[in-house]
Design a protein around this motif. Structure first.
Motif, mmCIF file in Angstrom:
data_model
loop_
_atom_site.group_PDB
_atom_site.id
_atom_site.type_symbol
_atom_site.label_atom_id
_atom_site.label_comp_id
_atom_site.label_asym_id
_atom_site.label_seq_id
_atom_site.Cartn_x
_atom_site.Cartn_y
_atom_site.Cartn_z
ATOM 1 N N TYR A 1 0.831 -1.217 0.000
ATOM 2 C CA TYR A 1 0.000 0.000 0.000
ATOM 3 C C TYR A 1 0.860 1.259 0.000
ATOM 4 O O TYR A 1 0.609 2.214 0.745
ATOM 5 C CB TYR A 1 -0.971 0.008 1.193
ATOM 6 C CG TYR A 1 -1.672 -1.307 1.408
ATOM 7 C CD1 TYR A 1 -2.535 -1.818 0.444
ATOM 8 C CD2 TYR A 1 -1.455 -2.047 2.561
ATOM 9 C CE1 TYR A 1 -3.176 -3.040 0.635
ATOM 10 C CE2 TYR A 1 -2.086 -3.271 2.759
ATOM 11 C CZ TYR A 1 -2.945 -3.762 1.799
ATOM 12 O OH TYR A 1 -3.567 -4.968 1.988
ATOM 13 N N GLU A 2 1.908 1.253 -0.874
ATOM 14 C CA GLU A 2 2.807 2.407 -0.903
ATOM 15 C C GLU A 2 2.087 3.703 -1.276
ATOM 16 O O GLU A 2 2.419 4.772 -0.755
ATOM 17 C CB GLU A 2 3.951 2.173 -1.901
ATOM 18 C CG GLU A 2 4.809 0.973 -1.599
ATOM 19 C CD GLU A 2 4.430 -0.207 -2.489
ATOM 20 O OE1 GLU A 2 3.207 -0.481 -2.584
ATOM 21 O OE2 GLU A 2 5.317 -0.843 -3.052
ATOM 22 N N THR B 1 -9.928 -7.865 0.445
ATOM 23 C CA THR B 1 -9.165 -7.248 1.530
ATOM 24 C C THR B 1 -8.195 -6.191 1.005
ATOM 25 O O THR B 1 -8.075 -5.103 1.587
ATOM 26 C CB THR B 1 -8.392 -8.321 2.316
ATOM 27 O OG1 THR B 1 -9.329 -9.247 2.888
ATOM 28 C CG2 THR B 1 -7.566 -7.691 3.420
ATOM 29 N N ARG B 2 -7.491 -6.493 -0.093
ATOM 30 C CA ARG B 2 -6.508 -5.528 -0.579
ATOM 31 C C ARG B 2 -7.151 -4.213 -1.009
ATOM 32 O O ARG B 2 -6.696 -3.131 -0.637
ATOM 33 C CB ARG B 2 -5.705 -6.114 -1.732
ATOM 34 C CG ARG B 2 -4.629 -5.157 -2.238
ATOM 35 C CD ARG B 2 -3.669 -5.785 -3.220
ATOM 36 N NE ARG B 2 -2.670 -4.818 -3.628
ATOM 37 C CZ ARG B 2 -1.566 -4.537 -2.944
ATOM 38 N NH1 ARG B 2 -1.334 -5.158 -1.796
ATOM 39 N NH2 ARG B 2 -0.707 -3.645 -3.370
ATOM 40 N N SER B 3 -8.241 -4.283 -1.772
ATOM 41 C CA SER B 3 -8.894 -3.048 -2.211
ATOM 42 C C SER B 3 -9.501 -2.311 -1.019
ATOM 43 O O SER B 3 -9.509 -1.075 -0.970
ATOM 44 C CB SER B 3 -9.967 -3.357 -3.260
ATOM 45 O OG SER B 3 -11.012 -4.137 -2.701
ATOM 46 N N LEU C 1 -6.783 3.166 3.851
ATOM 47 C CA LEU C 1 -5.617 4.003 4.148
ATOM 48 C C LEU C 1 -5.683 5.335 3.399
ATOM 49 O O LEU C 1 -5.246 6.371 3.920
ATOM 50 C CB LEU C 1 -4.336 3.260 3.791
ATOM 51 C CG LEU C 1 -3.977 2.088 4.715
ATOM 52 C CD1 LEU C 1 -2.763 1.338 4.181
ATOM 53 C CD2 LEU C 1 -3.705 2.575 6.142
ATOM 54 N N ALA C 2 -6.199 5.317 2.173
ATOM 55 C CA ALA C 2 -6.325 6.574 1.434
ATOM 56 C C ALA C 2 -7.294 7.523 2.132
ATOM 57 O O ALA C 2 -7.025 8.732 2.269
ATOM 58 C CB ALA C 2 -6.784 6.289 0.002
ATOM 59 N N ALA D 1 -1.796 8.661 -6.299
ATOM 60 C CA ALA D 1 -1.295 7.665 -5.362
ATOM 61 C C ALA D 1 -2.011 6.331 -5.498
ATOM 62 O O ALA D 1 -1.757 5.414 -4.747
ATOM 63 C CB ALA D 1 -1.451 8.183 -3.930
ATOM 64 N N GLY D 2 -2.883 6.194 -6.487
ATOM 65 C CA GLY D 2 -3.595 4.934 -6.679
ATOM 66 C C GLY D 2 -5.100 5.136 -6.604
ATOM 67 O O GLY D 2 -5.596 6.033 -5.923
#
Length: 460
Positions: A293-294, A363-365, A371-372, A428-429
């Motif tokens: 999650y950079e 979970t990843r998304s 975090l964003a 940032a994604g």
């Protein structure tokens, strides 16, 4: 960021030639090692029995060049062949050790002049290689730093040496090559590190290289009050240790307000001290932004930097961001980012994992969006705390602080333009999980902050 600069060294290939005399005479007169790389060329390294030293060094130099060239071409078979001869060649041990140590020392020195700092090298080795390579990089840095008097090394450099544990623990330099895993493994490890160092691109130079700084031993530069920093760390430690998000947010906002007031005091002092005695201009620090999650982590660092009158430039490829600002503000950014990463990660994990209606992992998304959102809302809250600190300081000082702060922000912007003239803005994604976004904002938005009370508690 600038593109990569590839460095490679090619050894000279000697033809086998013809020797006169019988086979027995030739064998008695000289010994020969040969290495046949792809393409038909033959590495040939003969030496007469009367002068093995110089010829051995030539052979080792050629093999090192061939190994690094193979590494550059991603030719693992050729690389291993070179390593095997260097590690097992009869009578080559001393020449190999000298060559490896010399190459490590030389490339560490070149890295400094290319803008790299101790923590940068260790961080990159950790991303690209393994733990044993990180240890070798650290020891190579410690060995190279012996060449400089303490008074000619910048405080920031010395702090990094302490942080990475770069100390000379050995008696003879050959000892730090570390033979524990066998000589072949040692040679391969050293060559991989040398290749990494030899192919570093140039970075922006953030402080004087060793040997060129001018400092008084025992006198710290910058404008960071260690007592204030200790109070901030104490508040953040409370934020990290509490199980209640509301308390964590309150302690964090209190720390931000405290550092904001310290920054204002430093700005006022600098504005009142013109001329040679004035404080220096903006400086820079590189802070690690690690996987996973950079993107959201870089976003979190950016909002923290913005709330503290700094700018952050993310270098995704190298796993760090360069933060530019005045010393007191940079200190605030570093301690807040470190703490908020801990708090955000804790809140994210407590939120658990997610799956869609078909049982597939989301979970990843979810965490990316969490975090964003967390970063965005934390940025809003930190700016609120900073604004309140500015208003209180202006009331206490009886003057308008905005011109003073604006001048410092302009100086930071000018430094960014100087170091990053081709800077581009990237996202940032993508945020693709609505539930994660809502949960992230909620995690950053539950508390009603009572900054004054927590400030008082933090000073006890």
């Amino acid at each position: 960021m600038s593109g990569s600069r590839r460095g490679s060294a090619r050894g000279s290939a000697r033809g086998s030639g013809r020797d006169s005399g019988s086979g027995a005479e030739r064998e008695g007169a000289r010994r020969r090692w040969s290495l046949g790389p792809p393409g038909g060329a033959t590495w040939s390294f003969p030496w007469s029995s009367g002068s093995p030293g110089q010829a051995a060094e030539e052979m080792v130099a050629g093999l090192l060049s061939a190994a690094l060239e193979a590494r550059r071409r991603h030719d693992e078979i050729e690389f291993r062949r070179c390593v095997k001869i260097l590690a097992q060649g009869q009578g080559l041990r001393e020449a190999v050790d000298r060559a490896l140590l010399d190459a490590l020392n030389r490339h560490v020195t070149l890295a400094w002049h290319g803008g790299w700092q101790p923590a940068d090298l260790v961080r990159l080795a950790g991303r690209r290689l393994e733990a044993r390579h990180v240890r070798l990089v650290t020891d190579a840095i410690a060995a190279e730093m012996r060449a400089y008097a303490a008074a000619t090394v910048d405080d920031r450099w010395l702090d990094q040496l302490d942080a990475i544990g770069a100390t000379v623990w050995w008696g003879r330099d050959e000892e730090y090559l570390r033979d524990d895993g066998g000589r072949t493994a040692m040679v391969a490890c050293a060559l991989r590190v040398i290749h990494l160092l030899a192919t570093l691109p140039a970075l922006e130079r953030l402080c004087p290289v060793p040997g060129t700084a001018r400092r008084t031993p025992g006198v710290r530069g910058g404008a960071v009050d260690e007592r204030t920093l200790a109070r901030v760390r104490a508040l953040l430690a409370k934020a990290e240790s509490t199980e209640f998000e509301a308390e964590a947010e309150t302690f964090t906002a209190a720390a931000q307000a405290l550092m904001a007031r310290h920054s204002i005091d430093a700005a006022l002092l600098a504005a009142q001290t013109p001329g040679p005695g004035a404080a220096g201009g903006p400086e820079g620090r590189r802070l690690g932004v690690d996987a996973p999650y950079e993107g959201p982590k870089a976003m979190l660092l950016d909002v923290i930097a913005s709330a503290n009158h700094c700018r952050s430039v993310w270098s995704r490829h190298f796993g760090f961001a360069t933060v530019l600002g005045f010393p007191a503000d940079l200190a605030a950014v570093e301690v807040l980012f470190t703490s908020l990463l801990v708090q955000a990660t804790t809140a994210m994990r407590l939120a658990g994992s997610r799956r869609d209606g078909l049982g597939r992992s989301r979970t990843r998304s979810f965490r990316q969006s969490f975090l964003a959102a967390y970063a965005q809302r934390i940025g809003e809250r930190l700016r609120e705390a900073t604004g309140e600190a500015v208003r209180e300081a202006a009331a206490d000082a009886g003057r308008d602080l905005l011109p003073v702060l604006a001048a410092r922000e302009q100086a930071v912007e000018a430094r960014v333009e100087e170091l990053f003239p081709t800077l581009t803005l990237v996202g940032a994604g993508a945020v693709s999980n609505r539930e994660g976004w809502i949960s992230g904002r909620a995690a950053a938005d539950r508390a009603v902050l009572d900054v004054r009370r927590k400030l008082a508690e933090g000073g006890r």
